[in-house]
Design an enzyme around this catalytic site. Structure first.
Site, PDB file in Angstrom:
ATOM      1  N   ASP A  64       3.875   0.744   9.194  1.00 30.32           N
ATOM      2  CA  ASP A  64       4.778  -0.383   8.959  1.00 30.32           C
ATOM      3  C   ASP A  64       5.603  -0.681  10.204  1.00 30.32           C
ATOM      4  O   ASP A  64       5.823  -1.841  10.549  1.00 30.32           O
ATOM      5  CB  ASP A  64       5.686  -0.113   7.762  1.00 30.32           C
ATOM      6  N   ARG A 102       0.823  -1.201   0.000  1.00 34.53           N
ATOM      7  CA  ARG A 102       0.000   0.000   0.000  1.00 34.53           C
ATOM      8  C   ARG A 102       0.855   1.247   0.000  1.00 34.53           C
ATOM      9  O   ARG A 102       2.021   1.231   0.399  1.00 34.53           O
ATOM     10  CB  ARG A 102      -0.916   0.015   1.221  1.00 34.53           C
ATOM     11  N   ASP A 149       8.436  -2.379   4.381  1.00 34.29           N
ATOM     12  CA  ASP A 149       7.003  -2.298   4.077  1.00 34.29           C
ATOM     13  C   ASP A 149       6.325  -3.637   4.349  1.00 34.29           C
ATOM     14  O   ASP A 149       6.823  -4.686   3.934  1.00 34.29           O
ATOM     15  CB  ASP A 149       6.782  -1.895   2.624  1.00 34.29           C
TER      16      ASP A 149
END
Length: 102
Positions: free
Chosen positions: A54, A45, A85
Site C-alpha cells: 500500500d 485485499r 489501503d
C-alpha cells in the site's frame, strides 16, 4: 529493471530482488501485480500485514493498474480496511476476472 544477466537474492521477506538492478521510477509503471491472501468484492485485499505494498502503490500514478491473482473468489467485505489501503483494479481467479471501479 533488470536484464537476463541480473543476479537475484531473497530479501528478509523471502522475495527475490535484483542485486544490482537498474533503478526505475514508480511514475513509469503502467501496471503492478500485487500479492494477496484474499480480496473482497470492492477490490480491497488482505496482504501480509506490513503495509509495504500500500505504501508503494501510494507513490505510483493514479492510473497505474493494480492486478491481483487469487485461487479463490472474493469475500463479501474485508472489514479491517484502513484509510491507507489501496484497492485493486483487477483480480484474476481461475474462473472469473473481476474489475473494480473506484
Amino acid at each position: 529493471l533488470f536484464t537476463d544477466e541480473t543476479l537475484f537474492q531473497k530479501n528478509i521477506m523471502g522475495v527475490s530482488e535484483p542485486i544490482e538492478g537498474i533503478p526505475g521510477e514508480k511514475k513509469d509503471l503502467d501496471w503492478i501485480i500485487v500479492p494477496l491472501l484474499a480480496f473482497d468484492e470492492n477490490g480491497y485485499r488482505v496482504g501480509y500485514g506490513k503495509g509495504y505494498y500500500d505504501q508503494f502503490l501510494s507513490q505510483c500514478r493514479p492510473d497505474c493498474l493494480k492486478f491481483g491473482f487469487s485461487f479463490f473468489d472474493p469475500v463479501d467485505n474485508i472489514e479491517d480496511k484502513n484509510n491507507h489501503d489501496i484497492p485493486l483494479d483487477i483480480c484474476i481467479t481461475p474462473y472469473q476476472i473481476y474489475h473494480f471501479d473506484h
